[in-house]
Design an enzyme around this catalytic site. Structure first.
Site, mmCIF file in Angstrom:
data_model
loop_
_atom_site.group_PDB
_atom_site.id
_atom_site.type_symbol
_atom_site.label_atom_id
_atom_site.label_comp_id
_atom_site.label_asym_id
_atom_site.label_seq_id
_atom_site.Cartn_x
_atom_site.Cartn_y
_atom_site.Cartn_z
ATOM 1 N N LYS A 57 1.701 -6.241 -8.538
ATOM 2 C CA LYS A 57 0.662 -7.019 -7.844
ATOM 3 C C LYS A 57 0.231 -8.274 -8.602
ATOM 4 O O LYS A 57 -0.191 -9.255 -7.993
ATOM 5 C CB LYS A 57 -0.563 -6.150 -7.554
ATOM 6 C CG LYS A 57 -0.311 -5.114 -6.469
ATOM 7 C CD LYS A 57 -1.566 -4.382 -6.073
ATOM 8 C CE LYS A 57 -1.213 -3.265 -5.104
ATOM 9 N NZ LYS A 57 -2.388 -2.617 -4.525
ATOM 10 N N GLY A 119 -7.915 -0.251 -13.346
ATOM 11 C CA GLY A 119 -6.555 -0.752 -13.119
ATOM 12 C C GLY A 119 -6.497 -1.711 -11.944
ATOM 13 O O GLY A 119 -7.485 -2.385 -11.620
#
Ligand SMILES: Nc1ncnc2c1ncn2[C@@H]1O[C@H](COP(=O)(O)OP(=O)(O)O)[C@@H](O)[C@H]1O
Ligand SMILES: O=C(O)C1=C[C@@H](OP(=O)(O)O)[C@@H](O)[C@H](O)C1
Ligand SMILES: [Mg+2]
Length: 414
Positions: A57, A119
């Site tokens: 990502k 995270g």
């Protein structure tokens, strides 16, 4: 040729293909990429639109021509659209989370919010919490630093959190017995949200519900972020109603149907009928135990007593709780050990089959515990509160098997 799909390192458990193909009419490919394959894939730009998951990502950002404000604030992209050769990045984890919060009428504004985990998912949720103008946002993680405090510090100073959001994998299958924290400590708690969706309800979410608080699982957010990704992919707007319909459909397909109740109440017989009506797999927990031990139930009771049987029953409950979409008839004593129901409820909707006591007395050798009216009455006294407590639905079984099975099927389909 148009190409849509998902990239990430491990994709075998992804629901995204099912969700995208239910909303849109393109084919959605799961495209697992190793670290070595990833740069070549991004440089080639041979896709129409993709979603991105762990661990890429952040890594996709240098390959993009533009990213929207939310993705910029988060520093992570989960949706990329190829517009005439220009790659544009978005983050629908952020908007999907906001959908879930609003759908459940949860307000973050002016609230003390505790975010567990630091995270990738957490980054999007932290940005959303900031956007909603929380009074305070505390991030707690096993690794202190990078904006996160330790659990010790959290327990010392932040037990007044009003909303708790789990973004960590704690509680995820197969370690679904775990919970990141004990909700009993938090005396101002108003709501709990979890991004985990396997099991459908984590221990944390069930603990919230047991305390009478809203407990929201991650499946809704997953469906919402996918629907919003489709909107970017096709440059169109889609009614939010599709999220709820699809979420309920997946939940219905994946949830087990758990039947509890007194011995001889009809759990096994009705379970078979419900499974047949719904096209689901049927599992009888007693039969499962017998098969695994290679011994009959009376034999197990004789050799290792009720405690020996209960230990095997708990092993079976934990193993079967990980199944999806099955009808599971339990043994009458399943409610005696809380851990059994803690697991089964994570992926299950619980029906208490209620049959009048006089119909439960039996001389069947396989039911060593219900041979006399007194024994049955004593057992009922001991268990009735538990059956009621764990039941999502109570169904009467004092007419026919068919009527009871039909009633359960009706409830499941509504
Ligand atoms: N509504 C009912 N009408 C007639 N017989 C029933 C009904 N419900 C249960 N029974 C009978 O009671 C017995 C015990 O049912 P079973 O499904 O084995 O119960 P459990 O699994 O709850 O112990 C079976 O012989 C079953 O056919
Ligand atoms: O109620 C109980 O304690 C028991 C019920 C039985 O299953 P059924 O409820 O199917 O009879 C079986 O698990 C065992 O004999 C113990
Ligand atoms: Mg049975």
């Amino acid at each position: 040729m148009k190409r849509y799909g998902l990239i990430g390192e491990k994709l075998s458990h992804s629901f995204s293909k099912e969700i995208h193909e239910a909303i849109a009419d393109y084919t959605y490919d799961l495209m697992p990429l190793s670290r070595e394959e990833f740069p070549r894939f991004m440089e080639a730009r041979a896709f129409t639109a993709i979603n991105v998951t762990i661990p890429y990502k952040k890594d996709v950002i240098p390959y993009l021509d533009a990213i929207d404000d939310a993705a910029k604030a988060i520093g992570a992209v989960n949706t990329i659209v190829n517009r005439n050769g220009r790659l544009i990045g978005y983050n629908t984890d952020y908007t999907g989370f906001l959908y879930m919060v609003r759908k459940h009428g949860i307000t973050l504004q002016n609230k003390r919010v505790l975010v567990i985990g630091n995270g990738g998912a957490s980054a999007a949720i932290q940005a959303a919490v900031r956007h909603e103008q929380a009074a305070e946002m505390i991030v707690v993680d096993i690794v202190k630093g990078n904006g996160a405090i330790s659990y010790e510090e959290c327990f010392a100073h932040h037990l007044d959190a009003q909303v708790i959001i789990n973004t960590s994998p704690v509680g995820m299958y197969p370690k679904s017995g775990a919970s990141p924290l004990d909700l009993a400590l938090f005396h101002c708690l108003e709501a709990v949200l979890d991004v985990v969706y396997n099991p459908l309800s984590t221990k944390l979410v069930l603990d919230a519900k047991d305390r009478g608080l809203p407990g929201v699982n991650g499946l809704e957010m997953l469906v919402a972020q996918a629907k919003q990704a489709v909107e970017h992919f096709l440059d169109t707007l889609i009614d939010d109603a599709v999220i709820d319909t699809l979420y309920k459909k997946i939940e219905r397909e994946r949830n087990n149907v758990i039947l509890i109740g007194m011995p001889s109440a009809g759990k096994t017989t009705i379970g078979q009928s419900v499974a047949q009506r719904c096209g689901k797999e049927f599992i009888d927990m007693d039969a499962y135990i017998v098969e695994n031990c290679g011994k009959s139930i009376p034999q197990i009771f004789e050799e290792s007593g009720e405690n020996g049987f209960r230990a095997r029953e708990s092993e079976a409950a934990i193993a079967l709780a990980g199944r999806n979409g099955a009808v599971i008839a339990t043994g009458g004593g399943i409610v005696k050990h809380k851990v059994n129901m803690d697991y089964l409820r994570q992926n299950g909707i619980v029906f208490f089959i209620d049959r009048s006591l006089d119909k439960l007395i039996t001389t069947d050798d396989n039911r060593p515990l219900s041979s006399s009216a007194q024994a049955v009455a004593r057992m009922y006294e001991e268990r009735i509160e538990l059956y009621r407590k764990y039941a999502d639905h109570i169904v009467d079984n004092n007419t026919t098997i068919d009527a009871c099975a039909e009633r359960i099927t009706e409830i499941l389909n509504r």
